[in-house]
Design a protein around this motif. Structure first.
Motif, PDB file in Angstrom:
ATOM      1  N   THR B 179       0.894  -1.143  -0.054  1.00  0.00           N
ATOM      2  CA  THR B 179       0.109   0.127   0.151  1.00  0.00           C
ATOM      3  C   THR B 179       0.897   1.330  -0.017  1.00  0.00           C
ATOM      4  O   THR B 179       2.111   1.239   0.780  1.00  0.00           O
ATOM      5  CB  THR B 179      -0.877  -0.026   1.341  1.00  0.00           C
ATOM      6  N   PRO B 180       0.378   2.384  -0.655  1.00  0.00           N
ATOM      7  CA  PRO B 180       1.088   3.534  -0.727  1.00  0.00           C
ATOM      8  C   PRO B 180       1.275   4.057   0.729  1.00  0.00           C
ATOM      9  O   PRO B 180       0.469   4.131   1.636  1.00  0.00           O
ATOM     10  CB  PRO B 180       0.430   4.478  -1.590  1.00  0.00           C
ATOM     11  N   SER B 185      10.114   3.813   2.633  1.00  0.00           N
ATOM     12  CA  SER B 185      11.583   3.700   2.666  1.00  0.00           C
ATOM     13  C   SER B 185      12.196   3.022   1.378  1.00  0.00           C
ATOM     14  O   SER B 185      11.431   2.807   0.454  1.00  0.00           O
ATOM     15  CB  SER B 185      11.740   2.544   3.784  1.00  0.00           C
ATOM     16  N   LYS B 186      13.494   2.831   1.390  1.00  0.00           N
ATOM     17  CA  LYS B 186      14.121   2.570   0.307  1.00  0.00           C
ATOM     18  C   LYS B 186      13.644   1.142  -0.041  1.00  0.00           C
ATOM     19  O   LYS B 186      13.593   0.831  -1.226  1.00  0.00           O
ATOM     20  CB  LYS B 186      15.838   2.306   0.677  1.00  0.00           C
ATOM     21  N   ASP B 187      13.467   0.287   0.715  1.00  0.00           N
ATOM     22  CA  ASP B 187      13.053  -0.972   0.622  1.00  0.00           C
ATOM     23  C   ASP B 187      11.758  -1.175   0.043  1.00  0.00           C
ATOM     24  O   ASP B 187      11.389  -2.018  -0.997  1.00  0.00           O
ATOM     25  CB  ASP B 187      13.049  -2.047   1.906  1.00  0.00           C
ATOM     26  N   HIS B 188      10.878  -0.293   0.657  1.00  0.00           N
ATOM     27  CA  HIS B 188       9.595  -0.331   0.070  1.00  0.00           C
ATOM     28  C   HIS B 188       9.391   0.135  -1.269  1.00  0.00           C
ATOM     29  O   HIS B 188       8.747  -0.541  -2.121  1.00  0.00           O
ATOM     30  CB  HIS B 188       8.743   0.858   0.966  1.00  0.00           C
ATOM     31  N   LEU B 189      10.153   1.034  -1.664  1.00  0.00           N
ATOM     32  CA  LEU B 189      10.228   1.554  -2.999  1.00  0.00           C
ATOM     33  C   LEU B 189      10.737   0.278  -4.018  1.00  0.00           C
ATOM     34  O   LEU B 189      10.252   0.225  -5.101  1.00  0.00           O
ATOM     35  CB  LEU B 189      11.322   2.666  -3.303  1.00  0.00           C
ATOM     36  N   GLY B 190      11.795  -0.142  -3.278  1.00  0.00           N
ATOM     37  CA  GLY B 190      12.188  -1.430  -4.307  1.00  0.00           C
ATOM     38  C   GLY B 190      11.375  -2.572  -4.549  1.00  0.00           C
ATOM     39  O   GLY B 190      11.284  -2.999  -5.622  1.00  0.00           O
TER      40      GLY B 190
END
Lengths: 180, 304
Positions: B179-180, B185-190
């Motif tokens: 979910t947005p 975080s960087k991981d979330h974006l990855g």
């Protein structure tokens, strides 16, 4: 051909320990050479290291068997013990069931062991314990699962099932193509 | 004619003497605070006149000063309200002390003090809440409430399940995935990138990569097996460890076995008691013999 993963090893040992308990150690630690378990086409083989290395030269498609097949992993990742493992498991068996000569054929044809065919049973056998089925002259006939405890067997009526059939030496003929 | 003029002049003089003029002259200008309707006269008092007739003097003085105030009021903007002329008073110039002290601020309660210290802010809860399952707003409480946990108040435990396991936790609805978030975080974006790349009709087979793009960490696990010709000794020790963990799992106390042993004990003790009883009794012989025939034989057959 590959070694078993941790998960597979666990499932395999859980099944095997039902029959021989901690005696699995004796299969792993052998004074006469290093033996190992290898998985090939969903089947688990118990092979000496040298033979395993030689078998590695054969293409996977062409390799049918090596060492002794202990059983196979089913589609749902359960382990099914094959009768070919009997020679290695019978000497270390913890719980045994002896069948009368009259009931031998019944068992070898793939039926359960009835109370009427029960010759002897190891004392203090718990319910649903994996057992090795022997003929009265101590010839291993196959694997079973104790349907009743030893205590209950005494009071059971003659037609009551004492041991569920798992696998028997008749399979060498009956399901020859499925064994390996 | 002359009489008439004289008469008028006399009358006017009389009138003038009767009504004082509205013009008042002062040596020092008085200070007028229109807002408070206040006049401060700073002129020195004429003591001679005061001594002569004090009352009259004070009356005259106050009259003059009042006249000055009224003169000033008439200079203010006026308007009619309900047929009465009303003047708009400007703001006060003189600050007059209050009669009563300023009310003190209420002392904060113990809770308010604590909340202030902790930074707790009172938040108003809305009546409607978003329901995750139906994806719409529903009342927080009552009939047809959102996130209703009273609906599945009973869950059957399957026959072969652990009775102490929480079935409610097991039957959780799977999440909606990534979910947005406000600050990913960087991981979330990855992860989001990896999912987005795969979210095509051909499962990302034709998704183009950037020139210097690194392979994603979140593409899923690949199966990895031990080498076939590795150290077999090592492999065996590893397997022995697994074996130990498998064997440790089986309970040391086997309940059925324990119950059986107990039963056996009881049988033995009861049979002993019977034996002693029958020894004392008359017809002991027959029963004793029958027992000898039946029980030990069965044991012989089975115990080995």
């Amino acid at each position: 051909m590959r070694p078993l993963t941790e998960e597979e090893t666990k499932i395999f040992f859980e099944k095997l320990s039902k029959y021989i308990g901690e005696n699995i150690k004796l299969l792993l630690d052998r004074p006469d050479g290093t033996y190992c378990f290898r998985l090939h086409k969903d089947r688990v083989f118990y092979v000496r290291e040298e033979i395993m290395k030689l078998a590695g030269n054969i293409a996977r498609k062409n390799l049918i068997s090596m060492g002794t097949c202990f059983g196979k992993f089913t589609g749902s990742q359960k382990f099914k013990l094959h009768i070919t493992a009997l020679d290695f498991i019978a000497p270390y068996a913890k719980y045994k069931v002896w069948v009368k000569p009259s009931a031998e054929q019944q068992f070898v044809y793939g039926h359960n062991v009835m109370k009427s065919g029960l010759g002897r049973i190891t004392e203090n056998t718990p319910q649903y314990q994996g057992v090795i089925v022997y003929s009265m002259n101590d010839l291993p006939l196959g694997f079973g699962v104790a349907a009743k405890t030893t205590q209950e067997c005494r009071r059971a009526d003659p037609m009551a099932i004492v041991s569920f059939h798992q696998s028997d030496i008749g399979e060498y003929i009956r399901s020859e193509e499925k064994l390996v | 004619m002359a009489d008439l003029v004289e008469k008028v002049l006399r009358e006017a003089a009389e009138k003038e003497s009767k009504f004082k003029t509205i013009e008042v002259e002062k040596e020092i200008d008085v200070i007028i605070d229109e807002g408070n309707l206040l006049v401060c006269d700073t002129n020195p008092i004429d003591f001679k006149l005061q001594k002569k007739n004090r009352e009259d003097y004070l009356k005259d003085l106050s009259r003059d000063n009042t006249q000055l105030l009224i003169n000033r009021i008439w200079q203010l903007p006026t308007h009619r309200e309900d047929e009465v002329v009303v003047a708009e008073l400007p703001d006060v110039k003189t600050l007059i002390p209050r009669e009563k002290p300023i009310p003190k601020k209420r002392k904060a309660t113990k809770w308010e003090e604590y909340a202030r210290m902790k930074g707790i802010n009172k938040k108003k809860k809305g009546r409607m809440v978003f329901d995750e399952q139906s994806k719409e707003y529903k009342p927080r409480w009552g009939y047809k409430r959102a996130n209703d946990d009273t609906k599945d108040w009973l869950i059957e435990v399957p026959q072969n399940a652990d009775p102490f396991e929480d079935q409610a936790q097991k039957t959780k609805v799977p999440g909606v995935g990534l979910t947005p978030t406000i600050a990913p975080s960087k991981d979330h974006l990855g992860k989001a990138l990896a999912i987005a790349k795969k979210s095509t009709a051909s499962i990302g087979k034709f998704t183009e990569t950037l020139p210097k793009e690194k392979p994603s960490k979140f593409t899923g696990k690949k199966r990895k097996f031990e080498p076939n010709y590795g150290d077999v000794k090592k492999e065996n020790t590893k397997q022995l460890d697994i074996l130990n963990s498998v064997l440790n799992k089986t309970p040391i106390l086997d309940v059925t076995q324990a119950v059986n042993a107990h039963e056996k004990d009881e049988n033995r003790s009861s049979s002993k008691r019977q034996k002693t009883d029958k020894k004392g009794g008359k017809g002991g012989k027959g029963s004793k013999g029958s027992k000898n025939n039946s029980q030990p034989k069965r044991g012989k057959r089975n115990k080995r």
